[in-house]
Scaffold this active site. Structure first.
Site, PDB file in Angstrom:
ATOM      1  N   ASP A  86      33.273  27.026   9.945  1.00 41.85           N
ATOM      2  CA  ASP A  86      34.550  26.329  10.169  1.00 41.85           C
ATOM      3  C   ASP A  86      35.515  27.176  11.014  1.00 41.85           C
ATOM      4  O   ASP A  86      35.191  28.296  11.425  1.00 41.85           O
ATOM      5  CB  ASP A  86      35.161  25.947   8.803  1.00 41.85           C
ATOM      6  CG  ASP A  86      35.837  24.587   8.839  1.00 41.85           C
ATOM      7  OD1 ASP A  86      36.291  24.149   9.906  1.00 41.85           O
ATOM      8  OD2 ASP A  86      35.946  23.950   7.753  1.00 41.85           O
ATOM      9  N   ASP A 118      38.341  16.314  12.192  1.00 39.61           N
ATOM     10  CA  ASP A 118      37.591  15.786  11.046  1.00 39.61           C
ATOM     11  C   ASP A 118      37.545  14.265  11.052  1.00 39.61           C
ATOM     12  O   ASP A 118      38.540  13.596  11.330  1.00 39.61           O
ATOM     13  CB  ASP A 118      38.261  16.229   9.736  1.00 39.61           C
ATOM     14  CG  ASP A 118      38.009  17.690   9.419  1.00 39.61           C
ATOM     15  OD1 ASP A 118      37.293  18.366  10.201  1.00 39.61           O
ATOM     16  OD2 ASP A 118      38.518  18.158   8.388  1.00 39.61           O
TER      17      ASP A 118
END
Ligand SMILES: *[C@@H]1O[C@H](CO)[C@@H](O)[C@H](O)[C@H]1NC(C)=O
Ligand SMILES: *[C@@H]1O[C@H](CO)[C@@H](O)[C@H](O)[C@H]1NC(C)=O
Ligand SMILES: *[C@@H]1O[C@H](CO)[C@@H](O)[C@H](O)[C@H]1NC(C)=O
Ligand SMILES: *[C@@H]1O[C@H](CO)[C@@H](O)[C@H](O)[C@H]1NC(C)=O
Ligand SMILES: *[C@@H]1O[C@H](CO)[C@@H](O)[C@H](O)[C@H]1NC(C)=O
Ligand SMILES: *[C@@H]1O[C@H](CO)[C@@H](O)[C@H](O)[C@H]1NC(C)=O
Ligand SMILES: *[C@@H]1O[C@H](CO)[C@@H](O)[C@H](O)[C@H]1NC(C)=O
Ligand SMILES: *[C@@H]1O[C@H](CO)[C@@H](O)[C@H](O)[C@H]1NC(C)=O
Ligand SMILES: *[C@@H]1O[C@H](CO)[C@@H](O)[C@H](O)[C@H]1NC(C)=O
Ligand SMILES: *[C@@H]1O[C@H](CO)[C@@H](O)[C@H](O)[C@H]1NC(C)=O
Length: 397
Positions: A152, A213
């Protein structure tokens, strides 16, 4: 089938320059699996992971190709690393036998185990990140039996803003993963930052998130699809644009028609197929969508070329692209709120003005799993609101 050096040549890269940075055998086709975040968020533990792994086997999803079981954020001791070894410590309450214990059980089911970390000081949920500790963490993952790393982009010290800075940060883990004995799939979760599709491959990435996202909504599916259109030609064996995890079956977020469109687009654009739903308790409708072998075969076709957008007409869009064995796939997408009739000629579908417009070609509907007979020169279909028709054409005009 196109070989990796051929693909790299198509991409305009010198094969020798890139061969050292990728292990193509792990990413010949887009990866398939499941990730804990969409359904469990931070509430993850060994019980959940094993329940899911068992369900993937018993429901037939493993046979359909879903092999990775990926633990997302929140698996470690939040307070920090081991003060002596500097290793991340698996949370003993959540993973009482360690991540290696969970890995052994997942492997015994014939599945692979993925884990999550971050190219920053801390993960998005505030657990220790790997920046500055890449080699130590890669070694832990390798020892534990990890097969996949989702990496991430939170708390990254502002080390972004251009491709040089971002790629240098992601290359640190790419290099560390190349320096451990276990092959580990490297999945960059860098949200499209600094055009990651231009450099993801060169830092060892085998997929890279090309957008922010996803959320469990039709609007989010449509938005990510639009962002993928101009870069869809970058995906190729060895490295894939990641359109983020599937929301099919997540919290009744969309209609079945919308779920089928979402799954079709991800499959045809060669996005990784990483499920996010509760596979331990699926309706038969959801299972039918995510286990449709003919749609999955489009995603896993060895040629590895994404469909490209051929046209937009009002609320409808045509996508098509080549498959192996001289076949082609056509995706008719209707973003409108009422049923539409869509027509595409061979020149539309094969994107050429020199097609044999009289040629008769067998067409199969992949959702209905039904041969539609031969079409000559064009195809006309009725497409539901927010729906698709996904057709395979056995031949070229
Ligand atoms: C594991 O997580 C699940 C889902 O969050 C929870 O219901 C369960 O109580 C947890 N089990 C253990 C042993 O922590
Ligand atoms: C490491 O030491 C710091 C400072 O003493 C402490 O706050 C932290 O909890 C320790 N980390 C672990 C994992 O024990
Ligand atoms: C996991 O690692 C721990 C610590 O190294 C070890 O004691 C344990 O036997 C390992 N478990 C398995 C299943 O390999
Ligand atoms: C990228 O950003 C860094 C740090 O902000 C800067 O030093 C460097 O010159 C930039 N590189 C390019 C190619 O713009
Ligand atoms: C590779 O790993 C070894 C330890 O296994 C370490 O000593 C070495 O520094 C690593 N190399 C790089 C380039 O990180
Ligand atoms: C993808 O298409 C764009 C134009 O739309 C082109 O500039 C680029 O070179 C292509 N990339 C690859 C990898 O084919
Ligand atoms: C399974 O899902 C249904 C809704 O589809 C829900 O009513 C039921 O409570 C769920 N069962 C479990 C054990 O989570
Ligand atoms: C269609 O083909 C033309 C060249 O014949 C090319 O310029 C164009 O990019 C192609 N479009 C798509 C979507 O493939
Ligand atoms: C291509 O055709 C051959 C021979 O019919 C078949 O064995 C193979 O599975 C096909 N490959 C794909 C990807 O459909
Ligand atoms: C479909 O309906 C929704 C909700 O009324 C609306 O927000 C949206 O703009 C409509 N879409 C199109 C393409 O007309």
């Amino acid at each position: 089938m196109v070989s990796v050096p051929q693909v790299l040549t198509i991409l305009g890269l010198a094969a020798t320059q890139v061969m050292a940075t990728i292990d193509p055998s792990l990413a010949k086709t887009p990866q398939m699996g499941w990730n804990s975040w969409n359904n469990y968020a931070c509430n993850v533990n060994e019980t959940v992971i094993l329940d899911v792994a068992n369900a993937i086997v018993s429901s037939g999803l493993k046979d359909a190709g879903y092999h990775y079981v990926n633990i997302d954020d929140c698996w470690s001791v939040k307070a920090g690393r081991d003060n002596t070894t500097h290793r991340i410590i698996p949370d003993p309450a959540k993973f009482p036998e360690g991540i290696n214990g969970t890995a052994a059980k997942v492997h015994a089911l014939g599945l692979k185990l993925g884990i999550y970390s971050d190219a920053g000081t801390n993960t998005c949920a505030g657990y220790p990140g790997s920046y500055g500790y890449e080699q130590i963490d890669a070694e832990s993952f390798s020892e534990w039996g990890i097969d996949y790393l989702k990496y991430d982009n939170c708390n990254n010290l502002g080390l972004q803003g251009n491709a040089t800075v971002s790629s240098t940060r992601y290359k640190r883990m790419g290099d560390a993963l190349k320096n451990v004995s276990r092959p580990i799939f490297y999945s960059l979760c860098s949200w499209g930052t600094d055009d990651v599709w231009d450099w993801g491959r060169s830092v060892g990435g085998q997929s890279w998130r090309m957008s922010g996202d996803i959320s469990a909504s039709w609007d989010s599916v449509v938005s990510i699809t639009g962002q993928e259109v101009p870069i869809a030609n970058i995906s190729a064996p060895g490295g894939w644009n990641d359109m983020d995890m599937l929301e099919v079956g997540v919290k009744n977020s969309m209609t079945n028609t919308e779920y089928m469109s979402h799954f079709s687009i991800w499959a045809a654009m060669k996005a990784p197929l990483i499920l996010g739903n509760d596979v331990t308790n699926m309706t038969s409708d959801i299972k039918k969508i995510i286990a449709n072998k003919e749609v999955i075969a489009i995603n896993q076709d060895p040629l590895g070329a994404s469909v490209l957008q051929r046209w937009i007409k009002g609320n409808t869009q045509l996508f098509s692209g080549p498959l192996s064995n001289n076949s082609y796939v056509a995706l008719f997408l209707n973003l409108g709120n009422s049923t539409a009739t869509m027509s595409a000629t061979w020149s539309d579908i094969y994107n050429s003005t020199t097609v044999n417009s009289k040629k008769s070609i067998p067409v199969r509907d992949l959702w209905e799993q039904k041969d539609l007979g031969n079409s000559k020169g064009k195809i006309s279909v009725s497409v539901e609101a927010h729906g698709v028709r996904l057709l395979k054409l056995s031949g070229r005009a």
